[in-house]
Design a protein around this motif. Structure first.
Motif: not given
Length: 262
Positions: A142-144, A212-213, A135-139, A125-126
Motif C-alpha cells: 500500500a505504501r508503494e 481513497l484506496a 498484514t505487514f505485507d499488505f501495508e 512491481v506489485k
C-alpha cells in the motif's frame, strides 16, 4: 435564469459561477450543484485552502474520493445551495483537477567502471496476492501504490500516535500455541458476532474514506464481506452515502453501523 421544476432550484451557467471565485465570495460546484462555501471554507476540517483554491470551479473530481455525494446538502443550510449548473456550460478550464500521479521510479543504468557508482532504483512491481503472508505485507505494498494523501491518512494515528503504537505492541504479545499431531482434515471456523454469522472469527471494521484506496470504496467492501461470509461495520465517515452502501447488500446480508456520539 430558469428554475428547475423538480428541485425548485435556479439553473445557472458555469460562467455565472466563475464570477464567484474569491475568498470573500466563494462558490463551488459539486455534482452539478453550486454551493456558497464562503463561510464554510473557514471551518472546513481539511483546511480553508482546499475550498478557496477551487472557488468558481467544479471541484467534483477532488471531492468525490473523500466525501459522500449528499454530505453538503446535510451540512449546509438550503439557502447556501445556489442552484443547478447547466452541464453544457461547463468547460475544461472550469474543472478542478486532482494532481497528476507520479510515474513510478525507473531503474537507472549502472555506471561504467571507473566512474562514481549510483544506487539503482528499481520500478516497484506489485507482488501476487498469494505472496502476501501477513498484514505487514499488505501495508508495504500500500505504501508503494497508494496516493501520498491516502497513504498518510490510512497509516497515521491521532496526535502523538501513542494508541497506534500500543495497538501494534498489544497484537505482538498475542501468540498462537501450536497443537501437534491433530487431525485437521475437517476444520470449522464459523462463529458469530452479536448474532451475525461469520465464516471466520474476523470482521471488516469501520474505516473511513475507503474510496481513497479504490473507486469502489465501501460499496466494494460490502460485496467482499458477503463473498467472504463475514460482517462489515459501515463507517460514519464514508465516501459513499448510506443508501448507496445499503443498496449494495445481498439479500439477507447483515451489516453493523458505526455511530459517533459527540
Amino acid at each position: 435564469m430558469a428554475v428547475d421544476a423538480a428541485s425548485g432550484l435556479t439553473t445557472l451557467s458555469m460562467e455565472e459561477v466563475a464570477k464567484h471565485s474569491t475568498k470573500e465570495d466563494c462558490w463551488v460546484v459539486l455534482y452539478g450543484k453550486a454551493y456558497d462555501l464562503t463561510k464554510f471554507g473557514k471551518v472546513h476540517p481539511g483546511g480553508a485552502a482546499l475550498i478557496y483554491d477551487n472557488a468558481g470551479k467544479d471541484a467534483t473530481a477532488l471531492f468525490d474520493p473523500i466525501h459522500p455525494k449528499d454530505i453538503m446538502d446535510k451540512l449546509l443550510k438550503p439557502s447556501l445551495t445556489m442552484g443547478n449548473v447547466d452541464p453544457a456550460t461547463i468547460k475544461d478550464e472550469h474543472i478542478a483537477k486532482p494532481p497528476e500521479k507520479k510515474a513510478p521510479a525507473k531503474k537507472k543504468p549502472a555506471a561504467p567502471k571507473g566512474e562514481a557508482v549510483e544506487l539503482e532504483v528499481e520500478e516497484f512491481v506489485k507482488p501476487p496476492l498469494a505472496a502476501m503472508l501477513n498484514t505487514f505485507d499488505f501495508e508495504s505494498v500500500a505504501r508503494e501504490t497508494m496516493e501520498p494523501q491516502a497513504w498518510g491518512y490510512y497509516s497515521s494515528g491521532g496526535d502523538d500516535e501513542i494508541t497506534l503504537r500500543d495497538n501494534h505492541m498489544a497484537f505482538q504479545r498475542i501468540t498462537m500455541r501450536p497443537r501437534i499431531l491433530v487431525n485437521v482434515r475437517e476444520i470449522d471456523m464459523n462463529t458469530s458476532f452479536l448474532g451475525a454469522s461469520a465464516s471466520l472469527p474476523l470482521y471488516f471494521t469501520a474505516t473511513a474514506l475507503a474510496k481513497l484506496a479504490h473507486p469502489d470504496g465501501e460499496v466494494g467492501i460490502v460485496k467482499a464481506a458477503k463473498k467472504a461470509g463475514v460482517p462489515y461495520m459501515l463507517p460514519t465517515l464514508s465516501s459513499y452515502t448510506l443508501d448507496e452502501m445499503l443498496e449494495a447488500r445481498a439479500p439477507g446480508q447483515e451489516l453493523f453501523a458505526q455511530l459517533y456520539v459527540n
